[in-house]
Design a protein around this motif. Structure first.
Motif, short mmCIF file in Angstrom:
data_model
loop_
_atom_site.label_atom_id
_atom_site.label_comp_id
_atom_site.label_asym_id
_atom_site.label_seq_id
_atom_site.Cartn_x
_atom_site.Cartn_y
_atom_site.Cartn_z
N LYS A 146 20.12 -42.82 26.48
CA LYS A 146 18.02 -42.17 26.15
C LYS A 146 18.29 -40.54 25.16
O LYS A 146 17.68 -40.03 25.07
N PRO A 202 17.12 -39.89 21.17
CA PRO A 202 15.21 -39.88 21.28
C PRO A 202 14.60 -40.55 20.57
O PRO A 202 13.89 -41.41 21.76
N ALA A 203 14.69 -41.52 19.75
CA ALA A 203 14.59 -42.59 19.18
C ALA A 203 15.17 -43.64 20.23
O ALA A 203 13.58 -44.92 20.41
N HIS A 204 15.90 -43.70 20.32
CA HIS A 204 16.84 -44.72 21.13
C HIS A 204 16.09 -44.64 22.35
O HIS A 204 15.72 -46.24 22.65
N TYR A 217 13.12 -43.83 23.19
CA TYR A 217 11.89 -44.56 23.04
C TYR A 217 11.63 -45.83 23.73
O TYR A 217 11.23 -46.08 24.02
N LEU A 218 12.78 -46.58 22.64
CA LEU A 218 12.90 -47.43 22.06
C LEU A 218 13.45 -48.48 23.05
O LEU A 218 12.48 -49.37 23.99
N THR A 263 12.86 -48.04 25.67
CA THR A 263 12.05 -48.11 27.36
C THR A 263 10.61 -49.18 27.20
O THR A 263 10.17 -49.05 28.28
N GLN A 264 10.40 -49.48 25.93
CA GLN A 264 9.63 -50.55 25.48
C GLN A 264 9.40 -51.69 25.99
O GLN A 264 10.66 -52.46 26.17
N MET A 268 4.76 -49.75 18.19
CA MET A 268 4.36 -47.74 18.60
C MET A 268 3.67 -47.82 19.04
O MET A 268 2.08 -48.21 18.42
N LEU A 295 11.95 -38.07 16.54
CA LEU A 295 10.77 -39.48 17.03
C LEU A 295 9.83 -38.57 16.76
O LEU A 295 9.32 -37.11 16.82
N THR A 350 4.88 -38.76 16.50
CA THR A 350 4.11 -39.64 17.15
C THR A 350 2.33 -38.98 16.03
O THR A 350 2.76 -38.49 15.50
#
Lengths: 687, 211
Positions: free
Chosen positions: A118, A121-123, A125-126, A128-129, A170, A211, A213
């Motif tokens: 983790k 950040p992008a990894h 986020y990924l 945790t989906q 996303m 990352l 939003t």
């Protein structure tokens, strides 16, 4: 000996024989012994496993690539922890590759803890989906390279697609799911196929993946579209006026909304491949509008599903939008939404000649011509892109008329016609049944009123003569006389107020004498006309004024008369029709001097479009000698008595009665004379 | 007293039907016209009776007409065209009788016979009534009975209002006439003499005194 032990021995022998026989490529590479044993079998290309979903999971491992991978030092069991020489091969049920991959990826966390994963950040986020791809789906399994080394070898696009070829999405602030997956084939075939992802997705590269939003897809596409202007300059984009309008005033903020994103095609290539309607919808399926001079905003978006359901679904856009095509898109300017609708309806007559001819005779067009822009055009009733076929959609009349005549509809729904319709009687009349569909006419206080009812109620003269007749012979003409003069609603809307309407008619033509013609003859305007009719300006037209008005017109050469009808007073009353059992049958309702109908008398002038202007007349206007000639076609027993005749009747009866009285009195008074003469005569005779 | 057979039975039947019919027509006519004041019958009943009676009287009129035409007695209604001066003198004499002579005891100058039933004034008034007023009343009544059926004819006359006006004016005339007629009927040698004659057919006439 147990079966398991025998199988293990066989596998061991096979492995050892492979190691020493030189058939195995693993011999040429540096591999841990355990791996060499596994590869004894798994280096066979044909080794596969049929999964439950019928997918074939390849169990082949390329030994040399595995040896080059970052995980070479790790023994097979380091990742495949559930497999050992003692339990392999085992009968294991695997649902799908996805499931297998997810399960296999679990072992990654043994060495790659979450806090490390983790870090980026992008990894972070990924992973945790819930629907995120498993480690092996992006990174692969047996041939994993060190990231730094892998990045140097792989192209930019392939690097991005490593993850983005998978089903990623996303969640946005709006709750929308923004798909993050990219179809590699479409991307390659697009006009931008040769561009690196980072050209458009600025800030993203093999080393950078911020990352971000977004509140909504719209915001995302707006953000992405900004990149378009890096290559496509504003001057270039505004070359075509409509395109310029689109990107400036129509508030289409994003390029991708019309042109798409990863599958984008060169326009010259796109045009021949799509049908006209699809081409138009490329832009018009999106929500956008154009500002009008009035300050209103005209929506330019078209719902494709609506067109598909419409009667025009086979037509091309240019069939109605004349002058528009895949190559032509003229720029037009409109005053207001209403004026646009009116002008758009003009095109209908191109195909619907007959309907248009009828429409030209309608009150709606007449109103429109007189400046009432609210009056209906084709699209007001039929819709535009949702154009329904009236013959299949019987409710069309009701729905479209209700837009303007809603108050009538609420009465209609409670009427015998409305109730029958609600009970499923489809032949029960709707608006158009009486008022016509295209040549919509005012039925109130016109000769049309009876005809509209007679369309369905056949043979009413004979039906009415059953009870409405004058003995000794039952003739339909007697009932017909009533039906000619009395609007059906007058009796069939019990409780409705009524009145007598004296409409000015042209004797020669048999049609109402148009108000416009009256104005011309009397050289006045509408305000002046009131004074010419109600000369003493007391708000009531009396009999003498009726006489003077008709005589004045006659002197000007107009052969006019006043035809009377008895009708309800409002459109609402005209529509609250009820069952015949409740209809008025009592003759006294009309044939009595104090009938309420004769308390409401109006002089009516009809405009050319049929719209009436009502002038309130005095209650006794029909009881005057002055009305005998101007209203010579209307007489109601008991109600329209000429007062002068009543006076004459009283005088005659008194005169007739006084003659004998006076005569008798004289005879009595002259008895002495008669007696004297009688005696004289007797004396003469010597008696 | 001599008895003269003045009124043959068809004429007596016609007369009394006519008399009764006229009264019914006047009463129902008043009810139709003044329904807001008089409530003898409903409007519908009044119209029904009026129409039925009207048609009965049309048939009755035909009896009268055919009787007089077929018996050639119609001539009793016609003033003597060949003697206009004499007729005028007789008319004046008859008018003088009703206006003066009757009060001073002069005898009635007219002595009816079957061939000369009416005095000159009766001749003029009955001819006018029977030959024009009643037919006009019948025609306008028919027009009002079903205006749509006779619409073409009504338009020729000038419209339904005119037709109604004529019908009402004649109604007024007949209403007044019937009162006067009844009174004149009492001017026989006894008040009931003429009425009896119209029942029996025989008119009693005083014998002429010879001097």
């Amino acid at each position: 000996m147990e079966k398991k032990t025998i199988f293990f021995l066989l596998i061991s022998l096979l492995g050892v024989s492979m190691i020493f026989s030189g058939h195995c490529t693993a011999a040429e590479v540096q591999l841990p012994d355990e791996a060499r044993i596994c590869l004894g079998c798994h280096s066979y290309k044909g080794l596969t496993k049929q999964l439950e979903n019928k997918e074939a999971l390849s169990l082949y491992i390329n030994a040399s690539e595995f040896a080059d991978s970052v995980h070479n030092p790790t023994s097979c069991a380091g990742c495949h922890m559930d497999i050992s020489m003692a339990n392999h091969p085992q009968v294991k049920k695997i649902t799908s590759k996805k499931e297998y991959s997810a399960n296999a990826s679990k072992s990654c966390s043994m060495c790659h803890p979450n806090d490390v994963l983790k870090k980026k950040p992008a990894h972070g986020y990924l992973i945790t989906q819930t629907k995120a791809p498993s480690c092996s789906e992006c990174h692969g399994a047996h041939y994993i390279k060190r990231i730094t080394e892998w990045k140097t070898r792989i192209s930019d696009i392939q690097y991005c697609l490593t993850c983005h070829k998978h089903d990623l999405s996303m969640k946005l602030g709006s709750g929308e799911l923004l798909p993050l997956s990219v179809n590699e084939t479409l991307l390659k075939n697009s006009v931008h196929g040769s561009l690196q992802c980072g050209v458009c997705h600025t800030g993203f590269s093999k080393t950078e993946h911020p990352l971000r939003t977004f509140k909504s897809k719209k915001e995302f596409s707006a953000s992405v579209s900004k990149a378009c202007t890096m290559c496509h300059t504003e001057t270039q984009l505004k070359k075509k006026p409509i395109h310029a309008d689109l990107i400036t005033t129509a508030k289409v903020t994003t390029c991708v909304e019309c042109h798409g994103s990863h599958s984008i095609k060169r326009m010259s290539e796109l045009k021949p491949t799509v049908k006209e309607n699809q081409y138009c919808l490329t832009c018009h399926k999106h929500k956008f509008s154009m500002p009008l001079k009035s300050g209103e905003s005209l929506s330019l978006s078209v719902d494709e599903s609506v067109i598909r359901k419409s009667v025009h679904d086979k037509l091309q856009c240019s069939a109605c939008h004349i002058g528009f095509s895949k190559t032509e898109h003229p720029k037009r300017v409109f005053e207001s939404k209403r004026k646009y609708s009116i002008s758009a309806s003009e095109v209908c007559k191109k195909c619907h000649e007959n309907a248009n001819k009828l429409y030209e005779e309608s009150i709606h067009l007449a109103q429109l011509k007189s400046g009432n822009l609210k009056s209906s055009t084709c699209t007001d009733c039929h819709g535009s892109h949702s154009m329904a076929k009236a013959t299949t959609d019987k409710t069309l009349g009701l729905l479209s008329c209700n837009k303007c005549h809603g108050e009538i509809n609420s009465v209609y729904e409670k009427s015998i016609h409305g109730e029958a319709r609600s009970k499923g009687k489809e032949n029960s009349p709707t608006c158009a049944s009486c008022h016509n569909a295209h040549d919509v006419k005012v039925t109130a206080r016109t000769t049309k009123m009876k005809d509209t009812c007679l369309k369905c109620h056949k043979d009413v003269d004979n039906l009415h003569k059953k009870w409405l007749s004058n003995p000794p012979i039952k003739l339909s003409s007697f009932a017909g006389l009533h039906l000619d003069t009395i609007a059906c609603a007058t009796c069939h809307s019990p409780g409705a107020g009524g009145g007598v309407y004296l409409t000015l008619y042209d004797k020669k033509t048999g049609y109402p004498f148009p108000e416009e013609k009256v104005l011309k003859l009397l050289e006045t305007d509408s305000a002046g006309l009131v004074k010419k009719i109600d000369t003493n300006e007391d708000g009531n037209v009396d009999a003498r004024e009726v006489w003077n008005f008709t005589q004045r017109l006659k002197r000007k050469g107009a052969d006019v008369t006043l035809r009377a009808i008895m009708d309800v007073r409002t459109g609402i009353e005209a529509h609250q029709l009820t069952a015949k059992a409740k209809a008025v049958k009592e003759c006294e309702k009309c044939h009595q001097a104090d009938s309420h109908f004769f308390k409401n008398v109006y002089v009516v002038l009809s405009k050319a479009d049929g719209k009436p202007t009502l002038y309130t007349a005095e209650q006794g206007v029909l009881n005057s000698l002055f009305s005998v000639l101007p209203v010579n076609q209307f007489y109601v027993l008991g109600s329209s008595n000429i007062k002068l005749l009543d006076i004459l009747f009283i005088l005659a009866v008194l005169g007739g009665a006084s003659f004998p009285v006076v005569h008798i009195m004289l005879r009595i008074l002259t008895i002495p004379i008669k007696e004297a003469r009688r005696l004289k005569a007797l004396k003469k005779e010597g008696k | 007293m001599i008895r003269i057979y003045l009124h043959p039975i068809p004429i007596r039947i016609w007369h009394w039907i006519n008399a009764l019919g006229f009264i019914i027509l006047i009463i129902t006519g008043i009810q139709v016209r003044y329904g807001n004041i008089i409530k003898l019958f409903s409007f519908e009943t009044a119209v029904d009776i009026h129409s039925w009676t009207g048609f009965i009287l049309i048939a009755n009129y035909c009896i009268w007409l055919f009787y007089y035409l077929l018996t050639f007695k119609i001539k009793i209604y016609f003033p003597p065209i060949t003697h206009p001066i004499q007729f005028t003198k007789d008319s004046i004499r008859q008018a003088k009788f009703y206006g003066y002579g009757i009060f001073v005891g002069d005898p009635n100058p007219h002595h009816p016979t079957p061939d000369n039933k009416f005095n000159p004034m009766q001749k003029i008034s009955y001819l006018m009534i029977m030959a024009s007023l009643i037919p006009v009343q019948i025609i306008t009544g028919l027009f009002l009975w079903d205006p749509k059926l006779f619409s073409k004819w009504i338009n020729l006359v000038g419209g339904i209002q005119i037709v109604d006006m004529i019908h009402v004016l004649l109604f007024i005339f007949f209403s007044a006439f019937i009162v006067v007629h009844f009174y004149l009927a009492t001017l026989g040698h006894t008040p009931l003499a003429h009425i009896k004659a119209m029942i029996t057919g025989y008119e009693e006439e005083e014998e002429e005194h010879s001097h």
